[in-house]
Motif scaffolding. Structure first.
Motif, PDB file in Angstrom:
ATOM      1  N   ARG A  74       0.651  -1.323  -0.107  1.00  0.00           N
ATOM      2  CA  ARG A  74      -0.228   0.092  -0.170  1.00  0.00           C
ATOM      3  C   ARG A  74       0.777   1.310   0.118  1.00  0.00           C
ATOM      4  O   ARG A  74       1.552   1.641   1.068  1.00  0.00           O
ATOM      5  CB  ARG A  74      -0.724   0.055   1.382  1.00  0.00           C
ATOM      6  CG  ARG A  74      -2.288  -0.567   1.280  1.00  0.00           C
ATOM      7  CD  ARG A  74      -2.412  -2.020   0.587  1.00  0.00           C
ATOM      8  NE  ARG A  74      -3.697  -2.477   0.486  1.00  0.00           N
ATOM      9  CZ  ARG A  74      -3.898  -3.632   0.371  1.00  0.00           C
ATOM     10  NH1 ARG A  74      -3.247  -4.501  -0.241  1.00  0.00           N
ATOM     11  NH2 ARG A  74      -5.265  -4.134   0.275  1.00  0.00           N
ATOM     12  N   GLY A  75       0.802   2.017  -1.171  1.00  0.00           N
ATOM     13  CA  GLY A  75       1.551   3.320  -1.308  1.00  0.00           C
ATOM     14  C   GLY A  75       3.063   3.101  -0.784  1.00  0.00           C
ATOM     15  O   GLY A  75       3.831   1.932  -1.317  1.00  0.00           O
ATOM     16  N   LEU A  76       4.034   3.926  -0.998  1.00  0.00           N
ATOM     17  CA  LEU A  76       5.120   4.160  -0.884  1.00  0.00           C
ATOM     18  C   LEU A  76       5.885   3.656   0.334  1.00  0.00           C
ATOM     19  O   LEU A  76       7.015   2.950   0.335  1.00  0.00           O
ATOM     20  CB  LEU A  76       5.578   5.641  -0.987  1.00  0.00           C
ATOM     21  CG  LEU A  76       5.392   6.290  -2.271  1.00  0.00           C
ATOM     22  CD1 LEU A  76       6.127   7.757  -2.369  1.00  0.00           C
ATOM     23  CD2 LEU A  76       6.336   5.611  -3.625  1.00  0.00           C
ATOM     24  N   LYS A  77       5.037   3.676   1.621  1.00  0.00           N
ATOM     25  CA  LYS A  77       5.375   2.929   2.852  1.00  0.00           C
ATOM     26  C   LYS A  77       4.342   1.968   3.205  1.00  0.00           C
ATOM     27  O   LYS A  77       3.694   2.256   4.237  1.00  0.00           O
ATOM     28  CB  LYS A  77       5.680   4.169   3.888  1.00  0.00           C
ATOM     29  CG  LYS A  77       6.951   5.120   3.332  1.00  0.00           C
ATOM     30  CD  LYS A  77       6.967   6.129   4.523  1.00  0.00           C
ATOM     31  CE  LYS A  77       8.107   7.096   4.419  1.00  0.00           C
ATOM     32  NZ  LYS A  77       8.340   8.248   5.121  1.00  0.00           N
ATOM     33  N   PRO A  78       4.714   0.697   2.490  1.00  0.00           N
ATOM     34  CA  PRO A  78       3.807  -0.497   3.143  1.00  0.00           C
ATOM     35  C   PRO A  78       4.017  -0.640   4.472  1.00  0.00           C
ATOM     36  O   PRO A  78       4.983  -0.640   4.997  1.00  0.00           O
ATOM     37  CB  PRO A  78       3.786  -1.361   2.136  1.00  0.00           C
ATOM     38  CG  PRO A  78       5.239  -1.083   1.516  1.00  0.00           C
ATOM     39  CD  PRO A  78       5.568   0.271   1.585  1.00  0.00           C
ATOM     40  N   ASP A  79       2.856  -1.392   5.072  1.00  0.00           N
ATOM     41  CA  ASP A  79       3.149  -1.904   6.269  1.00  0.00           C
ATOM     42  C   ASP A  79       3.611  -3.476   6.076  1.00  0.00           C
ATOM     43  O   ASP A  79       2.902  -4.213   5.900  1.00  0.00           O
ATOM     44  CB  ASP A  79       1.596  -1.772   7.097  1.00  0.00           C
ATOM     45  CG  ASP A  79       1.706  -2.701   8.511  1.00  0.00           C
ATOM     46  OD1 ASP A  79       2.829  -3.144   8.743  1.00  0.00           O
ATOM     47  OD2 ASP A  79       0.784  -2.592   9.206  1.00  0.00           O
ATOM     48  N   VAL A  80       4.947  -3.470   6.086  1.00  0.00           N
ATOM     49  CA  VAL A  80       5.529  -4.607   5.826  1.00  0.00           C
ATOM     50  C   VAL A  80       5.024  -5.902   6.704  1.00  0.00           C
ATOM     51  O   VAL A  80       4.956  -6.955   6.280  1.00  0.00           O
ATOM     52  CB  VAL A  80       7.195  -4.758   5.639  1.00  0.00           C
ATOM     53  CG1 VAL A  80       7.719  -6.026   5.505  1.00  0.00           C
ATOM     54  CG2 VAL A  80       7.587  -3.727   4.591  1.00  0.00           C
ATOM     55  N   LEU A  81       5.189  -5.434   8.068  1.00  0.00           N
ATOM     56  CA  LEU A  81       4.729  -6.539   9.174  1.00  0.00           C
ATOM     57  C   LEU A  81       3.240  -7.212   8.878  1.00  0.00           C
ATOM     58  O   LEU A  81       3.041  -8.228   8.769  1.00  0.00           O
ATOM     59  CB  LEU A  81       4.805  -5.982  10.472  1.00  0.00           C
ATOM     60  CG  LEU A  81       4.516  -7.098  11.565  1.00  0.00           C
ATOM     61  CD1 LEU A  81       5.622  -8.096  11.653  1.00  0.00           C
ATOM     62  CD2 LEU A  81       4.640  -6.126  12.894  1.00  0.00           C
ATOM     63  N   SER A  82       2.308  -6.203   8.489  1.00  0.00           N
ATOM     64  CA  SER A  82       0.948  -6.649   8.120  1.00  0.00           C
ATOM     65  C   SER A  82       1.049  -7.526   6.855  1.00  0.00           C
ATOM     66  O   SER A  82       0.366  -8.596   6.738  1.00  0.00           O
ATOM     67  CB  SER A  82       0.088  -5.523   7.819  1.00  0.00           C
ATOM     68  OG  SER A  82      -1.029  -5.750   7.361  1.00  0.00           O
ATOM     69  N   ILE A  83       1.690  -7.182   5.824  1.00  0.00           N
ATOM     70  CA  ILE A  83       1.873  -8.177   4.450  1.00  0.00           C
ATOM     71  C   ILE A  83       2.498  -9.447   4.968  1.00  0.00           C
ATOM     72  O   ILE A  83       2.077 -10.359   4.296  1.00  0.00           O
ATOM     73  CB  ILE A  83       2.817  -7.156   3.679  1.00  0.00           C
ATOM     74  CG1 ILE A  83       2.223  -5.748   3.049  1.00  0.00           C
ATOM     75  CG2 ILE A  83       3.026  -8.103   2.391  1.00  0.00           C
ATOM     76  CD1 ILE A  83       3.097  -5.043   2.125  1.00  0.00           C
ATOM     77  N   PHE A  84       3.450  -9.329   5.954  1.00  0.00           N
ATOM     78  CA  PHE A  84       4.181 -10.538   5.832  1.00  0.00           C
ATOM     79  C   PHE A  84       3.164 -11.480   6.911  1.00  0.00           C
ATOM     80  O   PHE A  84       3.228 -12.891   6.471  1.00  0.00           O
ATOM     81  CB  PHE A  84       5.644 -10.227   6.946  1.00  0.00           C
ATOM     82  CG  PHE A  84       6.570 -11.214   6.877  1.00  0.00           C
ATOM     83  CD1 PHE A  84       6.385 -12.544   6.263  1.00  0.00           C
ATOM     84  CD2 PHE A  84       7.732 -10.963   7.673  1.00  0.00           C
ATOM     85  CE1 PHE A  84       7.305 -13.438   6.087  1.00  0.00           C
ATOM     86  CE2 PHE A  84       8.773 -11.900   7.268  1.00  0.00           C
ATOM     87  CZ  PHE A  84       8.824 -13.134   6.700  1.00  0.00           C
ATOM     88  N   LYS A  85       2.420 -10.980   7.515  1.00  0.00           N
ATOM     89  CA  LYS A  85       1.280 -11.898   8.392  1.00  0.00           C
ATOM     90  C   LYS A  85       0.400 -12.465   7.180  1.00  0.00           C
ATOM     91  O   LYS A  85      -0.024 -13.636   7.313  1.00  0.00           O
ATOM     92  CB  LYS A  85       0.638 -11.042   9.296  1.00  0.00           C
ATOM     93  CG  LYS A  85       1.345 -10.758  10.612  1.00  0.00           C
ATOM     94  CD  LYS A  85       0.659  -9.745  11.484  1.00  0.00           C
ATOM     95  CE  LYS A  85       1.491  -9.546  12.756  1.00  0.00           C
ATOM     96  NZ  LYS A  85       0.886  -8.631  13.586  1.00  0.00           N
ATOM     97  N   PRO A 140      11.811   6.245  -5.015  1.00  0.00           N
ATOM     98  CA  PRO A 140      10.455   5.431  -5.526  1.00  0.00           C
ATOM     99  C   PRO A 140       9.318   6.665  -5.621  1.00  0.00           C
ATOM    100  O   PRO A 140       9.339   7.594  -5.258  1.00  0.00           O
ATOM    101  CB  PRO A 140      10.040   4.658  -4.404  1.00  0.00           C
ATOM    102  CG  PRO A 140      11.285   4.303  -3.764  1.00  0.00           C
ATOM    103  CD  PRO A 140      11.981   5.362  -3.539  1.00  0.00           C
ATOM    104  N   CYS A 141       8.793   6.462  -6.736  1.00  0.00           N
ATOM    105  CA  CYS A 141       7.443   7.332  -7.036  1.00  0.00           C
ATOM    106  C   CYS A 141       6.240   6.551  -6.916  1.00  0.00           C
ATOM    107  O   CYS A 141       6.163   5.180  -6.843  1.00  0.00           O
ATOM    108  CB  CYS A 141       7.603   7.954  -8.436  1.00  0.00           C
ATOM    109  SG  CYS A 141       7.195   6.767  -9.541  1.00  0.00           S
ATOM    110  N   GLU A 142       4.846   7.311  -6.715  1.00  0.00           N
ATOM    111  CA  GLU A 142       3.635   6.483  -6.813  1.00  0.00           C
ATOM    112  C   GLU A 142       3.480   5.764  -7.999  1.00  0.00           C
ATOM    113  O   GLU A 142       3.853   6.177  -9.009  1.00  0.00           O
ATOM    114  CB  GLU A 142       2.736   7.683  -6.395  1.00  0.00           C
ATOM    115  CG  GLU A 142       2.799   8.275  -5.019  1.00  0.00           C
ATOM    116  CD  GLU A 142       2.259   7.489  -3.699  1.00  0.00           C
ATOM    117  OE1 GLU A 142       1.863   6.446  -4.109  1.00  0.00           O
ATOM    118  OE2 GLU A 142       2.339   8.091  -2.916  1.00  0.00           O
ATOM    119  N   ARG A 143       2.649   4.745  -7.672  1.00  0.00           N
ATOM    120  CA  ARG A 143       2.643   3.589  -8.992  1.00  0.00           C
ATOM    121  C   ARG A 143       1.763   4.460  -9.922  1.00  0.00           C
ATOM    122  O   ARG A 143       2.076   4.121 -11.303  1.00  0.00           O
ATOM    123  CB  ARG A 143       1.870   2.480  -8.428  1.00  0.00           C
ATOM    124  CG  ARG A 143       2.582   1.514  -7.643  1.00  0.00           C
ATOM    125  CD  ARG A 143       1.939   0.267  -7.191  1.00  0.00           C
ATOM    126  NE  ARG A 143       1.802  -0.631  -8.295  1.00  0.00           N
ATOM    127  CZ  ARG A 143       1.847  -1.921  -8.284  1.00  0.00           C
ATOM    128  NH1 ARG A 143       1.644  -2.297  -7.062  1.00  0.00           N
ATOM    129  NH2 ARG A 143       1.939  -2.874  -9.311  1.00  0.00           N
TER     130      ARG A 143
END
Length: 265
Positions: A77-88, A108-111
């Motif tokens: 989600r966006g430029l600073k994703p919640d990696v811990l949430s994704i990992f779960k 990085p730029c926005e998609r």
């Protein structure tokens, strides 16, 4: 934890689908890749223990072993994703799933700010197929076979004569207006699904398709196409007869993310 900077880890990292493709690019086309400090984090605890190291790494992907079918992408989600949430979520899908974390040489730029997404399918000795999507899109659409706005074919014997002045002669497809309208809708739906505000998505994806500009194709010609002919014997000796380079165009520069066999999708 496995790291590309540790030579002893590379063979182990090659046993993961997406990581293998990223490493192939680093091995054969390092000048095209913005990836640095490529790391596989195997457990959530490992990620938490090394959080201070990883928190400023801008890049992340999920992956799993090549002994299993490749798992679906869990989009950030966006430029600073919640990696811990994704990992779960990754571990819920596949207990052997891992997170691939990496630094980048680019900012990085926005998609929706990307200028193009491009697949370069190279068949050594035969030719080069190029599938591309335009502004507001990225390599996701072409690498997964979801969409294409422009298509080109350059016969191998034409590589030497190909240049920016005759490049359009190799175009075999341009998306009709009505199909682009649906393509745009699909892209906006995807961007919204990864929490891009609707207004940003709609403003980022043009309402009318404009062909990819020449400065981008010049980048592809110089940095990829012109270099392939001289490497023909090298790839043949390695048994690499066909491969695809998947890239985004950001700030006028080609940023390639992976090099994979065409059977990957």
């Amino acid at each position: 934890m496995l790291c590309f900077n540790n030579k002893d880890d590379i063979s182990k990292m090659m046993k993961y689908h997406r990581t293998r493709d990223m490493i192939n690019l680093l091995l054969y086309f390092p000048e095209l890749s913005p990836i640095r400090d490529l790391t596989i984090v195997e457990t959530i605890d490992e990620y938490i223990e090394n959080y201070e190291k990883f928190k400023n790494y801008p890049g992340e992907r999920n992956d799993n072993p090549i002994t299993k079918p490749m798992m679906v992408s869990v989009e950030g989600r966006g430029l600073k994703p919640d990696v811990l949430s994704i990992f779960k979520r990754v571990k819920e899908i596949d207990e052997d799933g891992v997170m691939v974390i990496f630094n980048q040489t680019n900012t990085p730029c926005e998609r929706y700010e990307r200028e193009a997404g491009i697949n370069i399918d190279v068949i050594i000795g035969y030719g080069i197929y190029i599938d591309a999507v335009g502004k507001g899109f990225d390599g996701r659409e072409v690498s997964k076979g979801l969409d294409c706005h422009e298509r080109y074919f350059i016969p191998w014997h034409d590589i030497r004569r190909c240049n920016i002045n005759n490049f359009k002669n190799y175009q075999t497809f341009i998306i009709p207006d009505e199909k682009y309208t649906q393509s745009r809708k699909n892209r906006i739906i995807f961007l919204e699904s990864i929490d891009v505000p609707t207004n940003d998505a709609e403003n980022g994806v043009p309402t009318k398709y404009n062909e990819i500009p020449n400065y981008i194709w010049q980048e592809i010609i110089v940095k990829v196409i012109k270099k392939l002919e001289s490497r023909e014997e090298e790839f043949i000796s390695l048994g690499i007869n066909e491969f695809v380079i998947n890239a985004n165009i950001e700030n006028g520069k080609i940023l390639a993310w992976q090099m994979f066999d065409k059977n990957r999708y």
